[in-house]
Design a protein around this motif. Structure first.
Motif, PDB file in Angstrom:
ATOM      1  N   PRO A  63      25.412  30.598  -5.470  1.00 58.13           N
ATOM      2  CA  PRO A  63      26.210  30.074  -6.971  1.00 58.13           C
ATOM      3  C   PRO A  63      27.269  29.503  -6.694  1.00 58.13           C
ATOM      4  CG  PRO A  63      25.046  32.692  -7.083  1.00 58.13           C
ATOM      5  CD  PRO A  63      25.744  32.202  -5.577  1.00 58.13           C
ATOM      6  N   THR A  89      36.056  25.183  -8.473  1.00 57.36           N
ATOM      7  CA  THR A  89      37.436  24.922  -9.113  1.00 57.36           C
ATOM      8  C   THR A  89      38.130  26.279  -7.908  1.00 57.36           C
ATOM      9  OG1 THR A  89      37.869  26.210 -10.414  1.00 57.36           O
ATOM     10  CG2 THR A  89      37.625  23.722 -10.799  1.00 57.36           C
ATOM     11  N   GLY A  90      37.303  27.681  -7.406  1.00 57.05           N
ATOM     12  CA  GLY A  90      37.028  29.320  -6.951  1.00 57.05           C
ATOM     13  C   GLY A  90      38.620  28.708  -5.622  1.00 57.05           C
ATOM     14  N   SER A 130      42.594  26.078 -15.251  1.00 55.90           N
ATOM     15  CA  SER A 130      41.262  25.215 -14.630  1.00 55.90           C
ATOM     16  C   SER A 130      40.286  24.816 -16.172  1.00 55.90           C
ATOM     17  CB  SER A 130      40.559  25.819 -13.597  1.00 55.90           C
ATOM     18  OG  SER A 130      39.972  26.366 -14.317  1.00 55.90           O
ATOM     19  N   THR A 177      33.328  26.008 -14.699  1.00 52.10           N
ATOM     20  CA  THR A 177      32.519  25.826 -15.344  1.00 52.10           C
ATOM     21  C   THR A 177      32.762  27.616 -16.002  1.00 52.10           C
ATOM     22  OG1 THR A 177      31.172  26.972 -13.639  1.00 52.10           O
ATOM     23  CG2 THR A 177      31.461  24.855 -14.050  1.00 52.10           C
ATOM     24  N   GLY A 220      30.047  26.590  -9.033  1.00 50.44           N
ATOM     25  CA  GLY A 220      29.948  25.538 -10.989  1.00 50.44           C
ATOM     26  C   GLY A 220      30.694  24.540 -10.374  1.00 50.44           C
TER      27      GLY A 220
HETATM   28  C1  LIG Z   1      44.617  24.641 -11.216  1.00 47.16           C
HETATM   29  C2  LIG Z   1      43.813  25.102 -10.578  1.00 47.16           C
HETATM   30  C3  LIG Z   1      44.139  26.352 -12.056  1.00 47.16           C
HETATM   31  C4  LIG Z   1      43.902  27.527 -12.455  1.00 47.16           C
HETATM   32  N1  LIG Z   1      43.821  28.401 -13.459  1.00 47.16           N
HETATM   33  C5  LIG Z   1      43.004  29.794 -13.619  1.00 47.16           C
HETATM   34  C6  LIG Z   1      43.692  30.460 -14.334  1.00 47.16           C
HETATM   35  O1  LIG Z   1      44.331  30.431 -14.997  1.00 47.16           O
HETATM   36  N2  LIG Z   1      43.052  31.674 -14.620  1.00 47.16           N
HETATM   37  C7  LIG Z   1      42.220  31.778 -13.782  1.00 47.16           C
HETATM   38  O2  LIG Z   1      41.474  32.770 -13.949  1.00 47.16           O
HETATM   39  N3  LIG Z   1      41.594  30.837 -12.911  1.00 47.16           N
HETATM   40  C8  LIG Z   1      41.942  29.930 -12.515  1.00 47.16           C
HETATM   41  N4  LIG Z   1      41.544  29.563 -11.489  1.00 47.16           N
HETATM   42  C9  LIG Z   1      40.553  29.615 -10.386  1.00 47.16           C
HETATM   43  C10 LIG Z   1      39.360  29.154 -11.052  1.00 47.16           C
HETATM   44  O3  LIG Z   1      39.428  27.915 -11.853  1.00 47.16           O
HETATM   45  C11 LIG Z   1      38.352  29.855 -11.525  1.00 47.16           C
HETATM   46  O4  LIG Z   1      38.469  31.507 -10.748  1.00 47.16           O
HETATM   47  C12 LIG Z   1      37.060  29.242 -12.016  1.00 47.16           C
HETATM   48  O5  LIG Z   1      36.710  30.490 -13.560  1.00 47.16           O
HETATM   49  C13 LIG Z   1      36.352  29.244 -11.594  1.00 47.16           C
HETATM   50  O6  LIG Z   1      35.041  28.484 -12.609  1.00 47.16           O
HETATM   51  P1  LIG Z   1      34.137  27.185 -10.801  1.00 47.16           P
HETATM   52  O7  LIG Z   1      32.946  26.821 -12.467  1.00 47.16           O
HETATM   53  O8  LIG Z   1      34.697  26.112 -10.731  1.00 47.16           O
HETATM   54  O9  LIG Z   1      33.510  28.344 -10.448  1.00 47.16           O
HETATM   55  P2  LIG Z   1      32.613  28.059  -8.765  1.00 47.16           P
HETATM   56  O10 LIG Z   1      34.415  28.053  -7.682  1.00 47.16           O
HETATM   57  O11 LIG Z   1      32.483  26.823  -8.482  1.00 47.16           O
HETATM   58  O12 LIG Z   1      32.166  29.100  -8.460  1.00 47.16           O
HETATM   59  C14 LIG Z   1      33.498  30.971  -8.748  1.00 47.16           C
HETATM   60  C15 LIG Z   1      32.747  32.311  -8.241  1.00 47.16           C
HETATM   61  O13 LIG Z   1      31.524  32.078  -9.063  1.00 47.16           O
HETATM   62  C16 LIG Z   1      30.106  31.638  -8.741  1.00 47.16           C
HETATM   63  N5  LIG Z   1      29.162  31.430  -9.399  1.00 47.16           N
HETATM   64  C17 LIG Z   1      29.443  30.529 -10.740  1.00 47.16           C
HETATM   65  N6  LIG Z   1      28.444  29.781 -10.876  1.00 47.16           N
HETATM   66  C18 LIG Z   1      28.443  30.978 -11.448  1.00 47.16           C
HETATM   67  C19 LIG Z   1      26.497  31.376 -11.651  1.00 47.16           C
HETATM   68  N7  LIG Z   1      25.994  30.152 -12.743  1.00 47.16           N
HETATM   69  N8  LIG Z   1      26.034  32.413 -11.555  1.00 47.16           N
HETATM   70  C20 LIG Z   1      26.510  32.936 -10.712  1.00 47.16           C
HETATM   71  N9  LIG Z   1      27.257  32.882 -10.000  1.00 47.16           N
HETATM   72  C21 LIG Z   1      28.331  31.878  -9.967  1.00 47.16           C
HETATM   73  C22 LIG Z   1      30.146  31.392  -7.307  1.00 47.16           C
HETATM   74  O14 LIG Z   1      29.538  32.460  -6.417  1.00 47.16           O
HETATM   75  C23 LIG Z   1      31.646  32.345  -7.166  1.00 47.16           C
HETATM   76  O15 LIG Z   1      31.420  33.053  -6.590  1.00 47.16           O
HETATM   77  C24 LIG Z   1      41.925  27.871 -11.676  1.00 47.16           C
HETATM   78  C25 LIG Z   1      42.350  26.921 -10.142  1.00 47.16           C
HETATM   79  C26 LIG Z   1      42.402  25.882  -9.740  1.00 47.16           C
HETATM   80  C27 LIG Z   1      42.342  25.096  -8.896  1.00 47.16           C
END
Ligand SMILES: Cc1cc2nc3c(=O)[nH]c(=O)nc-3n(C[C@H](O)[C@H](O)[C@H](O)COP(=O)(O)OP(=O)(O)OC[C@H]3O[C@@H](n4cnc5c(N)ncnc54)[C@H](O)[C@@H]3O)c2cc1C
Length: 463
Positions: A71, A76-77, A137, A142, A73
């Motif tokens: 999966p 940004t992980g 982020s 998401t 989102g």
């Molecule tokens: C500039 C920057 C700042 C950040 N600051 C923070 C912060 O302050 N705090 C923090 O906690 N993190 C932070 N992060 C990390 C990141 O943004 C988080 O981990 C965020 O929750 C990831 O969301 P995403 O939608 O990008 O998920 P993704 O990176 O797409 O996925 C993350 C994980 O979730 C799983 N996943 C995604 N969607 C689903 C779904 N619907 N069902 C099941 N599994 C799913 C994926 O398989 C993966 O394992 C930051 C990242 C960046 C680049």
């Protein structure tokens, strides 16, 4: 083994034409998150889901063909959690982005997993409500990704992490229920103890137990009044850490207590020209949102504590412009540093009294390996993000950074901390997690995964 063409044909049979992605460039872009150097496999196909029915079809098809589902989102992980594994389907949830319901009477919102954190905040704000979890982020990540990683953020110190705001979920699962079945977990009431806490189990499970297709969120009333900002400048990082430990010791609870070192401030200033004078080694940024006289007293106590632990200067303000520039600097620190070269992001979390000791260890380990670091931290939570910056294409620097990364993890474990406070285990911290957890805990975790996903369909090799 299923060939990519058999898989694509099977997916295309049950999904509208625009859902399945096979273009190699697009697929490659969908196949990784922001984690530097986390291994990326070659996906066989991508699917941009628009509905729970799409997700069900993908999971059912993949389970039948023995194909992994990863999966995704917004990608940004920072741990490689959304990275492709060989031959997998990348299941992109970002187009399932609707806010389905806002129930202002009960302080609840129901959203799709691809809804962007800041969009949810804006939608509920129109009803005088607030969704607190605020990863830096938030403009891009998401809610589904936040749930899967149990994302933290700036205001966790006072308001908690994502888990504290998830009442219920819908998820497409496998195992005992059948691959591709959708289940409802949790509730929408304020309290509820019927059955095991399966919502708690899914939050932070990094997509390894199923695919989240809907989230029921707990909201708070919008905060009242103007917050106060207290900024303290320190001649060295360890004194800033001592201020954090003392603020905790004195029972003060600012909404935000962030640390930024000079390298971060300079990188942001060089990029965005916000007018920040980066002359101190470290800044502590604190925000107090308690209204009225109590808030004024709390801000004063934080300022006094910073002075008492050696701050060079301390400023309090309710004037937002200057404070906002500093908070912008905090949010922009990561992309600003990425401009300098590949950045490996650490996410250790230690008991707050150990923040000064951890900062000392970070400096010592980085010096021993000759690695350039910049540190940002959700310092009030003990959650430190030393960022290891390497010159592009320098293999020796990369190896040194990776060695230092592992030593940071061991130092955090030795101080009673954890290898990941909020970014998740993903791929980058799998070894570290095994060094941290006791063997019994690891055995229970693999038993849960085996029971819920015996075919190993959901994001294998992660967590
Ligand atoms: C500039 C920057 C700042 C950040 N600051 C923070 C912060 O302050 N705090 C923090 O906690 N993190 C932070 N992060 C990390 C990141 O943004 C988080 O981990 C965020 O929750 C990831 O969301 P995403 O939608 O990008 O998920 P993704 O990176 O797409 O996925 C993350 C994980 O979730 C799983 N996943 C995604 N969607 C689903 C779904 N619907 N069902 C099941 N599994 C799913 C994926 O398989 C993966 O394992 C930051 C990242 C960046 C680049």
């Amino acid at each position: 083994m299923t060939t990519a063409s058999v898989l694509v044909e099977a997916l295309s049979r049950g999904l509208p034409g625009d859902r399945v992605v096979t273009d190699p460039d697009v697929l490659a872009a969908m196949s990784h998150d922001e984690a530097e150097w986390a291994p990326v496999g070659r996906a066989a196909a991508g699917v941009r889901a628009r509905s729970e029915a799409d997700v069900q079809y993908v999971v059912r098809t993949c389970a039948e063909l023995g194909t992994a589902v990863v999966p995704r989102g917004a990608g940004t992980g920072l741990s490689g959690g959304a990275n492709a594994v060989g031959g997998c389907v990348i299941l992109d949830l970002s187009q399932m982005n609707q806010v389905i319901e806002i129930d202002a009477d009960n302080l609840v919102a129901v959203v799709q997993p691809g809804a962007i954190n800041n969009d949810v905040k804006a939608a509920v704000a129109e009803h005088g409500l607030w969704y607190p979890p605020d990863p830096a982020s938030a403009p891009w990540s998401t809610i589904g990704g936040n749930v899967a990683t149990n994302a933290g953020g700036l205001c966790c110190l006072k308001y908690g992490v994502t888990r504290d705001y998830v009442l219920g979920l819908r998820a497409v699962v496998g195992g005992p229920v059948g691959y591709g079945e959708a289940v409802r977990l949790g509730r929408r009431t304020t309290k509820g103890v019927a059955g095991l806490d399966l919502v708690g189990l899914f939050v932070g499970s990094e997509g390894t137990l199923g695919v989240v297709t809907e989230v029921t969120l707990r909201l708070r009333p919008a905060p009242a009044g103007t917050p106060r900002t207290v900024v303290g400048a320190f001649a060295d990082l360890v004194s800033a850490g001592q201020a954090v430990a003392q603020i905790t010791r004195r029972g003060l609870t600012p909404a935000v207590l962030e640390l930024l070192d000079q390298a971060c401030l300079r990188a942001v200033e060089d990029w965005k020209h916000l007018g920040i004078e980066a002359d101190a080694a470290a800044l502590l940024l604190s925000r107090v949102d308690t209204p009225g006289d109590s808030g004024a007293a709390e801000a004063e106590a934080i300022a006094t504590t910073m002075t008492g632990t050696g701050a060079i200067w301390v400023e309090q303000s309710t004037d937002d412009a200057e404070a906002e520039a500093l908070f912008d600097a905090r949010r922009l620190a990561y992309p600003a540093l990425e401009r300098l070269g590949p950045v490996l992001t650490e996410d250790v979390c230690v008991p707050r009294s150990k923040v000064p000791a951890m900062l000392e260890q970070i400096a010592a380990i980085a010096a021993r390996h000759g690695v350039q670091i910049a540190t940002i931290a959700h310092a009030g939570d003990g959650n430190l993000h030393p960022l290891l910056i390497t010159p592009p294409g320098d293999d020796a620097a990369r190896a040194a950074a990776q060695a230092a990364f592992e030593e940071f993890l061991d130092a955090a474990i030795a101080l009673g901390g954890t290898v990941t406070g909020e970014h998740g285990v993903g791929i980058l911290k799998r070894d570290g997690m095994r060094r941290e957890l006791d063997p019994g805990s690891l055995a229970l975790q693999s038993a849960v995964r085996q029971a819920l996903d015996p075919r190993g369909v959901f994001n294998p090799g992660k967590g």
